[in-house]
Scaffold this motif. Structure first.
Motif, PDB file in Angstrom:
ATOM      1  N   ALA A 182       0.797  -1.230   0.000  1.00 19.01           N
ATOM      2  CA  ALA A 182       0.000   0.000   0.000  1.00 19.01           C
ATOM      3  C   ALA A 182       0.831   1.282   0.000  1.00 19.01           C
ATOM      4  O   ALA A 182       0.324   2.353  -0.305  1.00 19.01           O
ATOM      5  CB  ALA A 182      -0.929  -0.009   1.214  1.00 19.01           C
ATOM      6  N   PHE A 183       2.127   1.166   0.337  1.00 20.30           N
ATOM      7  CA  PHE A 183       2.976   2.357   0.439  1.00 20.30           C
ATOM      8  C   PHE A 183       3.836   2.591  -0.793  1.00 20.30           C
ATOM      9  O   PHE A 183       4.492   3.622  -0.913  1.00 20.30           O
ATOM     10  CB  PHE A 183       3.919   2.213   1.656  1.00 20.30           C
ATOM     11  CG  PHE A 183       4.661   0.896   1.688  1.00 20.30           C
ATOM     12  CD1 PHE A 183       5.795   0.701   0.934  1.00 20.30           C
ATOM     13  CD2 PHE A 183       4.185  -0.164   2.467  1.00 20.30           C
ATOM     14  CE1 PHE A 183       6.463  -0.511   0.937  1.00 20.30           C
ATOM     15  CE2 PHE A 183       4.845  -1.383   2.477  1.00 20.30           C
ATOM     16  CZ  PHE A 183       5.989  -1.558   1.708  1.00 20.30           C
ATOM     17  N   CYS A 184       3.884   1.645  -1.732  1.00 13.30           N
ATOM     18  CA  CYS A 184       5.017   1.557  -2.652  1.00 13.30           C
ATOM     19  C   CYS A 184       4.708   1.991  -4.090  1.00 13.30           C
ATOM     20  O   CYS A 184       3.687   1.628  -4.665  1.00 13.30           O
ATOM     21  CB  CYS A 184       5.529   0.129  -2.644  1.00 13.30           C
ATOM     22  SG  CYS A 184       7.007  -0.105  -3.639  1.00 13.30           S
ATOM     23  N   GLY A 208      16.233  -8.234  -8.992  1.00 10.77           N
ATOM     24  CA  GLY A 208      14.833  -8.100  -9.352  1.00 10.77           C
ATOM     25  C   GLY A 208      14.119  -7.372  -8.236  1.00 10.77           C
ATOM     26  O   GLY A 208      14.543  -7.462  -7.078  1.00 10.77           O
ATOM     27  N   GLN A 209      13.065  -6.636  -8.561  1.00 15.46           N
ATOM     28  CA  GLN A 209      12.279  -6.004  -7.493  1.00 15.46           C
ATOM     29  C   GLN A 209      11.682  -7.078  -6.590  1.00 15.46           C
ATOM     30  O   GLN A 209      11.504  -6.889  -5.403  1.00 15.46           O
ATOM     31  CB  GLN A 209      11.159  -5.138  -8.069  1.00 15.46           C
ATOM     32  CG  GLN A 209      11.522  -3.690  -8.189  1.00 15.46           C
ATOM     33  CD  GLN A 209      12.083  -3.375  -9.562  1.00 15.46           C
ATOM     34  OE1 GLN A 209      11.805  -4.089 -10.519  1.00 15.46           O
ATOM     35  NE2 GLN A 209      12.858  -2.327  -9.657  1.00 15.46           N
ATOM     36  N   ASN A 210      11.358  -8.221  -7.205  1.00 14.16           N
ATOM     37  CA  ASN A 210      10.955  -9.417  -6.466  1.00 14.16           C
ATOM     38  C   ASN A 210      11.689 -10.575  -7.098  1.00 14.16           C
ATOM     39  O   ASN A 210      11.111 -11.372  -7.807  1.00 14.16           O
ATOM     40  CB  ASN A 210       9.459  -9.671  -6.609  1.00 14.16           C
ATOM     41  CG  ASN A 210       8.688  -8.855  -5.624  1.00 14.16           C
ATOM     42  OD1 ASN A 210       8.846  -9.047  -4.430  1.00 14.16           O
ATOM     43  ND2 ASN A 210       7.871  -7.963  -6.116  1.00 14.16           N
ATOM     44  N   VAL A 212      10.726  -7.232   5.748  1.00 16.16           N
ATOM     45  CA  VAL A 212       9.446  -7.575   6.389  1.00 16.16           C
ATOM     46  C   VAL A 212       8.596  -6.319   6.606  1.00 16.16           C
ATOM     47  O   VAL A 212       7.392  -6.396   6.702  1.00 16.16           O
ATOM     48  CB  VAL A 212       9.672  -8.365   7.700  1.00 16.16           C
ATOM     49  CG1 VAL A 212      10.398  -7.526   8.739  1.00 16.16           C
ATOM     50  CG2 VAL A 212       8.368  -8.905   8.264  1.00 16.16           C
ATOM     51  N   GLN A 213       9.237  -5.167   6.704  1.00 15.30           N
ATOM     52  CA  GLN A 213       8.598  -3.844   6.848  1.00 15.30           C
ATOM     53  C   GLN A 213       8.018  -3.564   8.226  1.00 15.30           C
ATOM     54  O   GLN A 213       8.154  -2.459   8.743  1.00 15.30           O
ATOM     55  CB  GLN A 213       7.499  -3.586   5.782  1.00 15.30           C
ATOM     56  CG  GLN A 213       7.832  -4.003   4.357  1.00 15.30           C
ATOM     57  CD  GLN A 213       9.021  -3.282   3.727  1.00 15.30           C
ATOM     58  OE1 GLN A 213       9.564  -2.359   4.309  1.00 15.30           O
ATOM     59  NE2 GLN A 213       9.439  -3.721   2.551  1.00 15.30           N
ATOM     60  N   SER A 214       7.314  -4.549   8.826  1.00 14.90           N
ATOM     61  CA  SER A 214       6.712  -4.320  10.144  1.00 14.90           C
ATOM     62  C   SER A 214       6.573  -5.657  10.873  1.00 14.90           C
ATOM     63  O   SER A 214       6.511  -6.703  10.230  1.00 14.90           O
ATOM     64  CB  SER A 214       5.325  -3.682   9.976  1.00 14.90           C
ATOM     65  OG  SER A 214       4.626  -3.709  11.210  1.00 14.90           O
ATOM     66  N   GLY A 241      17.260  -6.842   6.356  1.00 11.23           N
ATOM     67  CA  GLY A 241      15.833  -6.528   6.204  1.00 11.23           C
ATOM     68  C   GLY A 241      15.587  -5.066   5.892  1.00 11.23           C
ATOM     69  O   GLY A 241      16.507  -4.250   5.949  1.00 11.23           O
ATOM     70  N   ASP A 242      14.349  -4.760   5.534  1.00 11.15           N
ATOM     71  CA  ASP A 242      13.891  -3.371   5.379  1.00 11.15           C
ATOM     72  C   ASP A 242      12.705  -3.150   6.322  1.00 11.15           C
ATOM     73  O   ASP A 242      11.868  -4.056   6.476  1.00 11.15           O
ATOM     74  CB  ASP A 242      13.350  -3.108   3.963  1.00 11.15           C
ATOM     75  CG  ASP A 242      14.437  -3.034   2.903  1.00 11.15           C
ATOM     76  OD1 ASP A 242      15.617  -2.951   3.245  1.00 11.15           O
ATOM     77  OD2 ASP A 242      14.066  -3.061   1.712  1.00 11.15           O
ATOM     78  N   PHE A 243      12.650  -1.955   6.899  1.00  8.67           N
ATOM     79  CA  PHE A 243      11.546  -1.615   7.813  1.00  8.67           C
ATOM     80  C   PHE A 243      11.000  -0.238   7.511  1.00  8.67           C
ATOM     81  O   PHE A 243      11.751   0.665   7.144  1.00  8.67           O
ATOM     82  CB  PHE A 243      12.048  -1.627   9.268  1.00  8.67           C
ATOM     83  CG  PHE A 243      12.549  -2.976   9.679  1.00  8.67           C
ATOM     84  CD1 PHE A 243      11.683  -3.918  10.221  1.00  8.67           C
ATOM     85  CD2 PHE A 243      13.876  -3.316   9.475  1.00  8.67           C
ATOM     86  CE1 PHE A 243      12.141  -5.175  10.553  1.00  8.67           C
ATOM     87  CE2 PHE A 243      14.345  -4.573   9.807  1.00  8.67           C
ATOM     88  CZ  PHE A 243      13.476  -5.505  10.347  1.00  8.67           C
ATOM     89  N   TYR A 274       8.015   6.248   7.082  1.00  6.89           N
ATOM     90  CA  TYR A 274       7.035   6.176   5.997  1.00  6.89           C
ATOM     91  C   TYR A 274       6.980   7.510   5.251  1.00  6.89           C
ATOM     92  O   TYR A 274       6.925   8.576   5.871  1.00  6.89           O
ATOM     93  CB  TYR A 274       5.648   5.815   6.555  1.00  6.89           C
ATOM     94  CG  TYR A 274       4.562   6.006   5.530  1.00  6.89           C
ATOM     95  CD1 TYR A 274       4.449   5.135   4.454  1.00  6.89           C
ATOM     96  CD2 TYR A 274       3.680   7.087   5.613  1.00  6.89           C
ATOM     97  CE1 TYR A 274       3.475   5.337   3.479  1.00  6.89           C
ATOM     98  CE2 TYR A 274       2.703   7.289   4.659  1.00  6.89           C
ATOM     99  CZ  TYR A 274       2.609   6.418   3.594  1.00  6.89           C
ATOM    100  OH  TYR A 274       1.660   6.618   2.629  1.00  6.89           O
ATOM    101  N   SER A 275       6.992   7.430   3.940  1.00  7.59           N
ATOM    102  CA  SER A 275       6.917   8.627   3.105  1.00  7.59           C
ATOM    103  C   SER A 275       5.691   8.491   2.207  1.00  7.59           C
ATOM    104  O   SER A 275       5.511   7.480   1.530  1.00  7.59           O
ATOM    105  CB  SER A 275       8.198   8.724   2.275  1.00  7.59           C
ATOM    106  OG  SER A 275       8.097   9.717   1.288  1.00  7.59           O
ATOM    107  N   THR A 276       4.831   9.516   2.247  1.00  4.04           N
ATOM    108  CA  THR A 276       3.589   9.459   1.467  1.00  4.04           C
ATOM    109  C   THR A 276       3.894   9.558  -0.017  1.00  4.04           C
ATOM    110  O   THR A 276       4.540  10.510  -0.454  1.00  4.04           O
ATOM    111  CB  THR A 276       2.703  10.661   1.848  1.00  4.04           C
ATOM    112  OG1 THR A 276       2.629  10.703   3.265  1.00  4.04           O
ATOM    113  CG2 THR A 276       1.325  10.533   1.254  1.00  4.04           C
TER     114      THR A 276
END
Ligand code: SAH
Ligand code: SF4
Ligand code: F3S
Length: 446
Positions: free
Chosen positions: A166-168, A204-206, A269-271, A307-309, A341-343
């Motif tokens: 939802a943020f990306c 790859g992005q994924n 995992v982000q969160s 990881g990324d958070f 978090y950046s909108t």
């Protein structure tokens, strides 16, 4: 300038490794048009900014950077200025409106069209291409030149993303998930090895959603890794970035059984809060992630995890944040990236109520302090251990080389200059803030 003088190209790269790879390919493709690379904008005939749109700051930086080229353009009216990458894709024409001195805007899926675009700007016209064409851009780009190169290389195998967190912005800037055919990747890998490359990082992005066409059916990332494993002279394989939901059994097994696959995994995992993971559309829980980590460590106990958070995602409560801290405590990361978090305009989360920036700042500081402690502890535990280091370049001190261990730690070693590009056993003697130091034990077959 005489007619034979090559034109000079300056590319500045922002964002992820995929942009680093793309910048190399753009320089190669513009080589066809007579450009050679220069590492300063001052003597360039063309400046290309390869941009990132992931956070607001990254995107805004581009406009101030462009502003800085005004003087250069005034002094040299023939200078061409281009914007490539994810800001180009997201903002397109708007870039030329805000900075009229920009001649060329090209989105990430159109780089193979750069030669024609260059012809257009050479005639004094503007060029804009932000299409998502059907063809594989890399297939339409010139074969990579045969020049010798450094021991490590990136190789993009998959691009785009269908996950829509939802943020990306990535699904919008890079488009839908596309995998390159396996034979093209293998040909490119063999070619890189012929030119001196010893370690390839598949991008790859994924990257673990890779499912490319192969001669006898679909090839997964694990299949691809095993095929790369057979290339003589290639000594190390890495891949990034993975999504937890695409870590299949074969890929986990490969971490235990494939000698060339390095014990390092970046698995964002982000969160650590199930509520937030759901709101982010990550489609897994914190427990599922921790179980996955257990299985990966079961296959390869010494693997270093990264990881990324994101903190301060809309709706994140104190308890949600404590859940993230608890997940980090449980996993223990050797490396990590954490962001406020950046909108991002156009993403679902941009519509939701935003968190107080002071609260988000405090959370980021606490999380970063914990991650830094873990990183330091894991690095300190390397002291006394023997690792294999691939020497990449000269160190700051005379007689010193810098390379990376299997775990991607930078290691400084006193070693003869001709060992660049080779792998050696090294005993780690010291751990400092961002790197290790060690002594040379013996050379392993190059
Ligand atoms: N494909 C990778 C990550 C791509 S973007 C993955 O799925 O994990 C790299 C990192 O940037 C993300 O992992 C995330 O932590 C961060 N990021 C992405 N969008 C962001 C946003 N809007 N605000 C803050 N950080 C963001
Ligand atoms: Fe962005 Fe999510 Fe795709 Fe990663 S998986 S690129 S964070 S949408
Ligand atoms: Fe940035 Fe685009 Fe990479 S937004 S992180 S350059 S995919």
């Amino acid at each position: 300038m005489s007619k034979q003088d090559p034109k000079k190209l300056f590319i500045k790269t922002y964002g992820c490794q995929m942009n680093v790879y793309d910048s190399e390919r753009m320089a190669e493709v513009l080589g066809e048009k007579g450009y050679v690379s220069t590492d300063t904008p001052d003597d360039a005939d063309m400046i290309l900014l390869n941009t990132c749109h992931i956070r607001e700051k990254a995107a805004e930086k581009i406009y101030s950077e462009l502003g800085r080229f005004k003087g250069l353009k005034a002094a040299k009216p023939d200078l061409k200025i281009g914007v490539a990458g994810c800001v180009a894709q997201a903002e397109g024409q708007e870039i030329m409106r805000r900075q009229p001195m920009v001649d060329l805007v090209v989105g990430p899926q159109s780089y193979h069209r750069l030669p024609q675009m260059e012809e257009q700007v050479a005639k004094g016209r503007k060029a804009l291409d932000t299409d998502f064409p059907e063809e594989d851009k890399f297939e339409h780009m010139k074969a990579r030149p045969k020049a010798q190169r450094g021991p490590t290389a990136f190789l993009t195998v998959q691009e785009g993303c269908d996950k829509f967190c939802a943020f990306c912005v990535v699904p919008y800037t890079r488009g839908a998930e596309v995998s390159r055919p396996a034979d093209r990747i293998l040909t490119e890998a063999r070619d890189l090895v012929d030119r001196g490359v010893r370690e390839i990082t598949l991008l790859g992005q994924n990257v673990n959603a890779y499912h490319g066409a192969g001669p006898t059916g679909e090839v997964t990332l694990a299949d691809l890794i095993w095929q790369l494993n057979d290339i003589d002279g290639l000594q190390r394989i890495r891949f990034t970035t993975s999504h937890p939901n695409d870590m299949d059994d074969a890929l986990i097994d490969a971490h235990g059984t494939c000698d060339k696959l390095m014990p390092y995994l970046h698995l964002p995992v982000q969160s650590g809060s199930d509520r937030i993971l759901k709101a982010m559309n990550r489609k897994h829980t914190a427990e599922e992630y921790i179980n996955l980590i257990d299985r990966i460590r079961g296959a390869r106990p010494d693997i270093l995890l990264s990881g990324d958070f994101i903190v301060g995602f809309p709706g994140e409560t104190d308890q949600d944040f404590e859940d993230t801290m608890a997940l980090v405590e449980a996993v223990k990361y050797g490396q990590a990236y954490s962001f406020k978090y950046s909108t991002r305009p156009g993403t679902p989360a941009a519509e939701r109520a935003q968190i107080d920036p002071d609260v988000a700042n405090d959370r980021l500081q606490r999380l970063q302090a914990l991650l830094k402690d873990q990183q330091r502890d894991i690095q300190n535990q390397m002291v006394g251990r023997e690792v294999a280091v691939l020497f990449e370049k000269a160190g700051r001190l005379p007689g010193q080389l810098i390379g990376k261990s299997e775990y991607l730690h930078a290691v400084h070693v006193h070693a003869p200059a001709d060992m660049q590009g080779q792998i050696a056993r090294v005993q780690i003697t010291e751990s400092s803030s961002n790197s290790l130091a060690g002594t040379l034990l013996q050379t392993v077959a190059a």
